[in-house]
Design a protein around this motif. Structure first.
Motif, PDB file in Angstrom:
ATOM      1  N   VAL A  95       6.169 -11.562   4.005  1.00 50.51           N
ATOM      2  CA  VAL A  95       7.311 -10.859   4.588  1.00 50.51           C
ATOM      3  C   VAL A  95       8.562 -11.081   3.737  1.00 50.51           C
ATOM      4  O   VAL A  95       9.333 -10.149   3.474  1.00 50.51           O
ATOM      5  CB  VAL A  95       7.548 -11.330   6.036  1.00 50.51           C
ATOM      6  CG1 VAL A  95       8.859 -10.760   6.579  1.00 50.51           C
ATOM      7  CG2 VAL A  95       6.384 -10.904   6.926  1.00 50.51           C
ATOM      8  N   VAL A 108      -0.427  -7.238   2.950  1.00 44.05           N
ATOM      9  CA  VAL A 108      -0.455  -8.161   4.088  1.00 44.05           C
ATOM     10  C   VAL A 108      -1.894  -8.483   4.490  1.00 44.05           C
ATOM     11  O   VAL A 108      -2.254  -9.647   4.695  1.00 44.05           O
ATOM     12  CB  VAL A 108       0.319  -7.562   5.281  1.00 44.05           C
ATOM     13  CG1 VAL A 108       0.110  -8.406   6.543  1.00 44.05           C
ATOM     14  CG2 VAL A 108       1.799  -7.465   4.954  1.00 44.05           C
ATOM     15  N   CYS A 155       5.252  -2.388   8.195  1.00 44.76           N
ATOM     16  CA  CYS A 155       5.157  -1.847   6.831  1.00 44.76           C
ATOM     17  C   CYS A 155       4.923  -0.344   6.848  1.00 44.76           C
ATOM     18  O   CYS A 155       5.542   0.406   6.077  1.00 44.76           O
ATOM     19  CB  CYS A 155       4.023  -2.540   6.074  1.00 44.76           C
ATOM     20  SG  CYS A 155       4.317  -4.281   5.705  1.00 44.76           S
ATOM     21  N   GLY A 179       5.478   1.929   3.752  1.00 41.76           N
ATOM     22  CA  GLY A 179       5.027   1.044   2.686  1.00 41.76           C
ATOM     23  C   GLY A 179       3.538   0.770   2.771  1.00 41.76           C
ATOM     24  O   GLY A 179       3.139  -0.329   3.165  1.00 41.76           O
ATOM     25  N   GLU A 191       5.829   3.635  -5.119  1.00 38.39           N
ATOM     26  CA  GLU A 191       6.226   2.573  -4.208  1.00 38.39           C
ATOM     27  C   GLU A 191       6.480   1.324  -5.020  1.00 38.39           C
ATOM     28  O   GLU A 191       5.775   1.028  -5.981  1.00 38.39           O
ATOM     29  CB  GLU A 191       5.130   2.326  -3.169  1.00 38.39           C
ATOM     30  CG  GLU A 191       5.547   1.340  -2.090  1.00 38.39           C
ATOM     31  CD  GLU A 191       4.441   1.104  -1.076  1.00 38.39           C
ATOM     32  OE1 GLU A 191       4.585   0.193  -0.252  1.00 38.39           O
ATOM     33  OE2 GLU A 191       3.447   1.837  -1.120  1.00 38.39           O
ATOM     34  N   ARG A 238      12.945  -5.256  -1.308  1.00 37.41           N
ATOM     35  CA  ARG A 238      13.785  -4.198  -0.739  1.00 37.41           C
ATOM     36  C   ARG A 238      15.266  -4.494  -0.919  1.00 37.41           C
ATOM     37  O   ARG A 238      16.076  -3.585  -1.103  1.00 37.41           O
ATOM     38  CB  ARG A 238      13.475  -4.028   0.752  1.00 37.41           C
ATOM     39  CG  ARG A 238      12.228  -3.207   1.021  1.00 37.41           C
ATOM     40  CD  ARG A 238      12.046  -2.945   2.501  1.00 37.41           C
ATOM     41  NE  ARG A 238      11.026  -1.929   2.697  1.00 37.41           N
ATOM     42  CZ  ARG A 238      11.257  -0.628   2.784  1.00 37.41           C
ATOM     43  NH1 ARG A 238      12.502  -0.184   2.684  1.00 37.41           N
ATOM     44  NH2 ARG A 238      10.286   0.240   2.966  1.00 37.41           N
ATOM     45  N   LEU A 286       8.387  -9.070   0.444  1.00 34.39           N
ATOM     46  CA  LEU A 286       8.690  -7.662   0.665  1.00 34.39           C
ATOM     47  C   LEU A 286      10.179  -7.459   0.927  1.00 34.39           C
ATOM     48  O   LEU A 286      10.779  -6.489   0.441  1.00 34.39           O
ATOM     49  CB  LEU A 286       7.869  -7.135   1.841  1.00 34.39           C
ATOM     50  CG  LEU A 286       6.341  -7.168   1.650  1.00 34.39           C
ATOM     51  CD1 LEU A 286       5.632  -6.743   2.929  1.00 34.39           C
ATOM     52  CD2 LEU A 286       5.920  -6.281   0.491  1.00 34.39           C
ATOM     53  N   ALA A 338       2.465  -2.262   0.794  1.00 41.57           N
ATOM     54  CA  ALA A 338       2.847  -3.499   1.472  1.00 41.57           C
ATOM     55  C   ALA A 338       1.865  -3.828   2.592  1.00 41.57           C
ATOM     56  O   ALA A 338       1.502  -4.998   2.795  1.00 41.57           O
ATOM     57  CB  ALA A 338       4.263  -3.366   2.031  1.00 41.57           C
ATOM     58  N   ALA A 339       1.419  -2.807   3.320  1.00 46.39           N
ATOM     59  CA  ALA A 339       0.454  -3.034   4.400  1.00 46.39           C
ATOM     60  C   ALA A 339      -0.856  -3.577   3.851  1.00 46.39           C
ATOM     61  O   ALA A 339      -1.453  -4.504   4.422  1.00 46.39           O
ATOM     62  CB  ALA A 339       0.214  -1.727   5.156  1.00 46.39           C
ATOM     63  N   VAL A 354       2.925  -6.991  11.602  1.00 41.41           N
ATOM     64  CA  VAL A 354       3.530  -6.875  10.268  1.00 41.41           C
ATOM     65  C   VAL A 354       3.059  -5.601   9.576  1.00 41.41           C
ATOM     66  O   VAL A 354       3.857  -4.890   8.943  1.00 41.41           O
ATOM     67  CB  VAL A 354       3.188  -8.112   9.413  1.00 41.41           C
ATOM     68  CG1 VAL A 354       3.775  -7.967   8.010  1.00 41.41           C
ATOM     69  CG2 VAL A 354       3.728  -9.378  10.067  1.00 41.41           C
ATOM     70  N   VAL A 355       1.774  -5.290   9.693  1.00 39.89           N
ATOM     71  CA  VAL A 355       1.252  -4.063   9.078  1.00 39.89           C
ATOM     72  C   VAL A 355       1.911  -2.832   9.696  1.00 39.89           C
ATOM     73  O   VAL A 355       2.270  -1.880   8.983  1.00 39.89           O
ATOM     74  CB  VAL A 355      -0.276  -3.992   9.242  1.00 39.89           C
ATOM     75  CG1 VAL A 355      -0.798  -2.598   8.881  1.00 39.89           C
ATOM     76  CG2 VAL A 355      -0.949  -5.033   8.353  1.00 39.89           C
ATOM     77  N   VAL A 379       4.878  -5.132  -4.730  1.00 38.20           N
ATOM     78  CA  VAL A 379       5.012  -6.155  -3.701  1.00 38.20           C
ATOM     79  C   VAL A 379       5.392  -7.500  -4.317  1.00 38.20           C
ATOM     80  O   VAL A 379       5.902  -8.384  -3.626  1.00 38.20           O
ATOM     81  CB  VAL A 379       3.710  -6.297  -2.883  1.00 38.20           C
ATOM     82  CG1 VAL A 379       3.444  -5.033  -2.083  1.00 38.20           C
ATOM     83  CG2 VAL A 379       2.517  -6.620  -3.772  1.00 38.20           C
TER      84      VAL A 379
END
Length: 249
Positions: A143, A99, A87, A92, A6, A150, A146, A95-96, A83-84, A9
């Motif tokens: 946010v 956050v 993700c 992701g 992955e 991407r 991330l 990413a979670a 938001v989680v 971040v």
């Protein structure tokens, strides 16, 4: 955090720029903290801004109340959960984790700084730095970080994008806090800078931890490679064959 490769971040292209911003932001937090330590009155700049912003009437007061709710415990939990969830839907997990970690470290930092600085408003209410402002700024920074990763944004575009997102969120919550009389303007600036200082460090910690765990998993697989053909059911690898002694099947 170990469920497969992955992306980081904290994009490599943004590390230097965001590191410099974090250092400057930390310096601002320190200077303001020393300047307003144990103070209970607005400074000259605070008084001027408060005179312009304080006492906003409808519909702006309603906007301020809604914005303020995003930094309250219930509102903050809802924002983080949303938001989680996003993700995880985008596959992701790192990413979670970022956050949750970033929000926790940012709010935790403001909570620890308040009694150290000792600035108060409306009696004994600790006010510096603003936790509401720090939280919403942190969410916007995470946010946008991330999204920058991407989208593959370069150093200049990525840094500008992340900084602008944090600036808009910090300004919105800062205005709401001053308009509602909950904080001095310099409190909100301190909260904004706290998020700018903490988030790059949080991202680096999450990336480093995730990469180490991934490396350990890979090393473990190399050390213990898969065996060959499975042993027949009901017979071990060292069964004795009559007349031929012990042999390995």
């Amino acid at each position: 955090m170990t469920g497969g490769p992955e992306s980081a971040v904290l994009p490599p292209s943004l590390r230097v720029a965001l590191g410099l911003i974090a250092s400057l932001a930390a310096l601002v937090v320190l200077v303001f903290g020393i300047t307003y330590a144990d103070d209970s009155e607005p400074g000259a700049v605070d008084a001027r801004i408060w005179a312009v912003v304080d006492g906003a009437g409808p519909p702006w007061r309603h906007v301020a109340v809604v914005t303020d709710f995003l930094g309250e415990p219930v509102g903050a939990v809802l924002v983080i959960a949303a938001v989680v969830t996003g993700c995880l839907l985008l596959r992701g997990p790192r990413a979670a984790v970022f956050v949750v970690t970033g929000a926790g470290l940012t709010v935790g930092t403001t909570t620890l700084l308040k009694p150290v600085v000792g600035r108060t408003i409306h009696g004994d209410n600790l006010s510096y730095p603003s936790g509401h402002t720090a939280f919403l700024t942190a969410i916007a920074l995470m946010v946008s970080l991330l999204a920058a990763g991407r989208l593959g944004l370069g150093r200049t575009a990525g840094t500008a994008f992340v900084f602008a997102a944090g600036l808009v969120a910090g300004a919105a919550m800062g205005w709401a806090q001053v308009a509602l009389g909950s904080h001095y303007a310099t409190d909100t600036l301190g909260g904004w800078c706290t998020a700018l200082a903490v988030l790059p460090v949080s991202a680096w910690l999450v990336d480093r931890t995730a990469d180490r765990l991934a490396d350990r998993t890979t090393a473990g697989r190399r050390t213990n490679p898969p065996t060959g053909e499975p042993t027949p059911v009901g017979r071990s690898a060292t069964d004795t064959v009559p007349g031929r002694g012990r042999r390995r099947l």
